[in-house]
Design a protein around this motif. Structure first.
Motif, PDB file in Angstrom:
ATOM      1  N   VAL A  96       0.842  -1.197   0.000  1.00 46.69           N
ATOM      2  CA  VAL A  96       0.000   0.000   0.000  1.00 46.69           C
ATOM      3  C   VAL A  96       0.881   1.252   0.000  1.00 46.69           C
ATOM      4  N   SER A  97       1.874   1.292   0.905  1.00 46.10           N
ATOM      5  CA  SER A  97       2.682   2.520   0.983  1.00 46.10           C
ATOM      6  C   SER A  97       3.528   2.699  -0.277  1.00 46.10           C
ATOM      7  N   GLU A  98       3.975   1.607  -0.879  1.00 48.35           N
ATOM      8  CA  GLU A  98       4.741   1.742  -2.138  1.00 48.35           C
ATOM      9  C   GLU A  98       3.846   2.243  -3.273  1.00 48.35           C
ATOM     10  N   ASN A  99       2.583   1.796  -3.297  1.00 52.52           N
ATOM     11  CA  ASN A  99       1.655   2.307  -4.306  1.00 52.52           C
ATOM     12  C   ASN A  99       1.481   3.819  -4.143  1.00 52.52           C
ATOM     13  N   LEU A 100       1.361   4.269  -2.888  1.00 51.54           N
ATOM     14  CA  LEU A 100       1.201   5.712  -2.652  1.00 51.54           C
ATOM     15  C   LEU A 100       2.463   6.462  -3.109  1.00 51.54           C
ATOM     16  N   ALA A 101       3.627   5.870  -2.824  1.00 46.83           N
ATOM     17  CA  ALA A 101       4.876   6.520  -3.239  1.00 46.83           C
ATOM     18  C   ALA A 101       4.948   6.630  -4.763  1.00 46.83           C
ATOM     19  N   MET A 102       4.426   5.617  -5.463  1.00 52.09           N
ATOM     20  CA  MET A 102       4.435   5.665  -6.933  1.00 52.09           C
ATOM     21  C   MET A 102       3.628   6.860  -7.443  1.00 52.09           C
ATOM     22  N   GLY A 103       2.543   7.188  -6.712  1.00 52.86           N
ATOM     23  CA  GLY A 103       1.723   8.340  -7.119  1.00 52.86           C
ATOM     24  C   GLY A 103       2.496   9.637  -7.037  1.00 52.86           C
ATOM     25  N   ALA A 104       3.508   9.667  -6.162  1.00 49.62           N
ATOM     26  CA  ALA A 104       4.271  10.901  -5.952  1.00 49.62           C
ATOM     27  C   ALA A 104       5.610  10.860  -6.669  1.00 49.62           C
ATOM     28  N   GLU A 122      -5.328   9.379   7.166  1.00 53.93           N
ATOM     29  CA  GLU A 122      -6.416   9.907   8.001  1.00 53.93           C
ATOM     30  C   GLU A 122      -7.768   9.694   7.296  1.00 53.93           C
ATOM     31  N   TRP A 123      -7.776   9.942   5.989  1.00 52.88           N
ATOM     32  CA  TRP A 123      -9.023   9.730   5.233  1.00 52.88           C
ATOM     33  C   TRP A 123      -9.385   8.243   5.153  1.00 52.88           C
ATOM     34  N   PHE A 124      -8.356   7.425   5.000  1.00 51.63           N
ATOM     35  CA  PHE A 124      -8.577   5.982   4.800  1.00 51.63           C
ATOM     36  C   PHE A 124      -7.814   5.188   5.863  1.00 51.63           C
ATOM     37  N   PRO A 125      -8.307   5.140   7.102  1.00 48.31           N
ATOM     38  CA  PRO A 125      -7.572   4.426   8.156  1.00 48.31           C
ATOM     39  C   PRO A 125      -7.290   2.978   7.782  1.00 48.31           C
ATOM     40  N   ARG A 126      -8.179   2.394   6.996  1.00 51.72           N
ATOM     41  CA  ARG A 126      -8.002   1.016   6.556  1.00 51.72           C
ATOM     42  C   ARG A 126      -6.699   0.825   5.773  1.00 51.72           C
ATOM     43  N   LEU A 127      -6.306   1.857   5.035  1.00 48.29           N
ATOM     44  CA  LEU A 127      -5.053   1.765   4.271  1.00 48.29           C
ATOM     45  C   LEU A 127      -3.854   1.833   5.209  1.00 48.29           C
ATOM     46  N   GLN A 128      -3.981   2.633   6.265  1.00 49.63           N
ATOM     47  CA  GLN A 128      -2.870   2.706   7.221  1.00 49.63           C
ATOM     48  C   GLN A 128      -2.680   1.351   7.902  1.00 49.63           C
ATOM     49  N   GLU A 129      -3.813   0.743   8.291  1.00 53.36           N
ATOM     50  CA  GLU A 129      -3.721  -0.573   8.938  1.00 53.36           C
ATOM     51  C   GLU A 129      -3.037  -1.596   8.038  1.00 53.36           C
ATOM     52  N   ARG A 130      -3.194  -1.419   6.729  1.00 53.63           N
ATOM     53  CA  ARG A 130      -2.659  -2.406   5.791  1.00 53.63           C
ATOM     54  C   ARG A 130      -1.471  -1.878   4.990  1.00 53.63           C
ATOM     55  N   HIS A 131      -0.744  -0.893   5.542  1.00 49.06           N
ATOM     56  CA  HIS A 131       0.214  -0.197   4.680  1.00 49.06           C
ATOM     57  C   HIS A 131       1.362  -1.074   4.181  1.00 49.06           C
ATOM     58  N   ARG A 132       1.644  -2.181   4.899  1.00 48.64           N
ATOM     59  CA  ARG A 132       2.724  -3.061   4.433  1.00 48.64           C
ATOM     60  C   ARG A 132       2.221  -4.188   3.523  1.00 48.64           C
ATOM     61  N   GLN A 133       0.919  -4.305   3.435  1.00 52.96           N
ATOM     62  CA  GLN A 133       0.336  -5.445   2.696  1.00 52.96           C
ATOM     63  C   GLN A 133       0.375  -5.206   1.178  1.00 52.96           C
ATOM     64  N   PRO A 134       0.623  -6.250   0.368  1.00 51.87           N
ATOM     65  CA  PRO A 134       0.565  -6.054  -1.081  1.00 51.87           C
ATOM     66  C   PRO A 134      -0.837  -5.599  -1.494  1.00 51.87           C
ATOM     67  N   ALA A 135      -0.882  -4.644  -2.403  1.00 49.60           N
ATOM     68  CA  ALA A 135      -2.169  -4.059  -2.790  1.00 49.60           C
ATOM     69  C   ALA A 135      -3.115  -5.104  -3.371  1.00 49.60           C
ATOM     70  N   GLY A 136      -2.542  -6.141  -4.008  1.00 50.64           N
ATOM     71  CA  GLY A 136      -3.364  -7.187  -4.604  1.00 50.64           C
ATOM     72  C   GLY A 136      -4.155  -7.981  -3.575  1.00 50.64           C
ATOM     73  N   GLN A 137      -3.755  -7.875  -2.303  1.00 49.97           N
ATOM     74  CA  GLN A 137      -4.488  -8.615  -1.255  1.00 49.97           C
ATOM     75  C   GLN A 137      -5.629  -7.793  -0.658  1.00 49.97           C
ATOM     76  N   LEU A 138      -5.768  -6.546  -1.072  1.00 50.27           N
ATOM     77  CA  LEU A 138      -6.851  -5.719  -0.523  1.00 50.27           C
ATOM     78  C   LEU A 138      -8.174  -6.076  -1.180  1.00 50.27           C
ATOM     79  N   SER A 139      -9.262  -5.742  -0.492  1.00 51.43           N
ATOM     80  CA  SER A 139     -10.585  -5.933  -1.100  1.00 51.43           C
ATOM     81  C   SER A 139     -10.763  -4.906  -2.227  1.00 51.43           C
ATOM     82  N   GLY A 140     -11.790  -5.108  -3.040  1.00 49.65           N
ATOM     83  CA  GLY A 140     -12.056  -4.189  -4.153  1.00 49.65           C
ATOM     84  C   GLY A 140     -12.235  -2.754  -3.662  1.00 49.65           C
TER      85      GLY A 140
END
Ligand code: ATP
Length: 239
Positions: A96-104, A122-140
């Motif tokens: 998750v955090s690497e995906n965000l870094a790619m945006g910047a 802050e807007w998406f606390p769920r993303l913070q909880e999962r920030h180390r998880q591969p994005a492909g493992q997140l729900s839609g």
């Protein structure tokens, strides 16, 4: 109101198929604008044309008075127009955090990058909880949030969202649109959103356009569109 995006008389062709027949549309600074339309009406083509993913054959697309029509997608993104494509397209093997870094990626040395990541968490606390998880493992729904967060990291002046509710539960759809409102309210970012869920789109946006077969068939405030019998019948499924 200041016009941020001005689309005039845009035609886009795929080989011999004309998908947009002289489309015109405006987004004012800080406005949320929605585009409704049946399947094949040209909604994705319109967003992709604005974003530089496909080139218009005719017409003009101006951002703050500067012509951006025909620029490639990278240049359009750097000008401040950032597309969240249909199907989200996060990098599944990056966290998750690497995906965000790619945006910047275009603003690596900007010290505000860290602050913007915190804002997204802050807007998406769920993303913070999962920030180390591969994005492909997140729900839609979480992937949709990540795609919007990643677009925010590019410092947009205008966000283009293509079907953000696609495949999401009603609850996630509500959450995503609540975030769209917060992004506008807290960051002043204008949003142009293509959406099948006309009800939530017309309740969120200020102004709406209806596309039919590549042409603008209606343009009005969302409040006015919600009252129209044809819109109720065709898009809202009730009268
Ligand atoms: P949907 O809601 O089904 O996604 P849409 O309103 O986004 O539809 P577009 O995907 O923009 O519509 O398609 C507009 C028209 O352009 C359609 O007739 C479609 O078949 C055609 N079209 C879209 N993409 C291509 C392509 N890559 N090559 C050829 N024709 C295309």
């Amino acid at each position: 109101m200041t016009t941020l995006l001005s689309v005039r008389d845009v035609e886009t062709w795929y080989g011999p198929v004309r998908a947009l027949h002289g489309v015109g549309l405006e987004v004012h600074a800080g406005q949320i604008v929605t585009v409704l339309g049946a399947n094949g009406a040209g909604k994705t083509t319109l967003l992709n044309t604005i974003a530089g993913v496909v080139s218009p054959h005719k017409g003009s697309i101006r951002l703050d008075g500067e012509e951006i029509g025909g620029l490639d997608a990278d240049a359009v993104c750097r000008s401040g127009v950032v597309l969240v494509p249909e199907g989200r397209q996060v990098f599944p093997f990056l966290s998750v955090s690497e995906n965000l870094a790619m945006g910047a990626f275009a603003r690596r040395s900007d010290p505000a990058v860290r602050r913007d990541v915190d804002q997204i968490y802050e807007w998406f606390p769920r993303l913070q909880e999962r920030h180390r998880q591969p994005a492909g493992q997140l729900s839609g729904g979480e992937q949709q949030m990540l795609a919007i967060g990643r677009a925010y990291m590019a410092k947009p002046r205008l966000l283009l969202l293509d079907e953000p509710s696609l495949g999401l539960s009603p609850l996630f759809t509500k959450e995503v649109f609540a975030i769209v409102r917060r992004i506008r309210e807290q960051a002043g970012i204008a949003v142009l959103v293509v959406e099948q869920n006309a009800s939530i789109a017309l309740n969120t946006a200020d102004h709406g356009y209806v596309l039919e077969l590549g042409r603008v068939a209606a343009s009005a405030s969302c409040e006015a569109l919600r009252q129209r019998a044809d819109i109720k019948d065709f898009y809202l499924g009730a009268s």
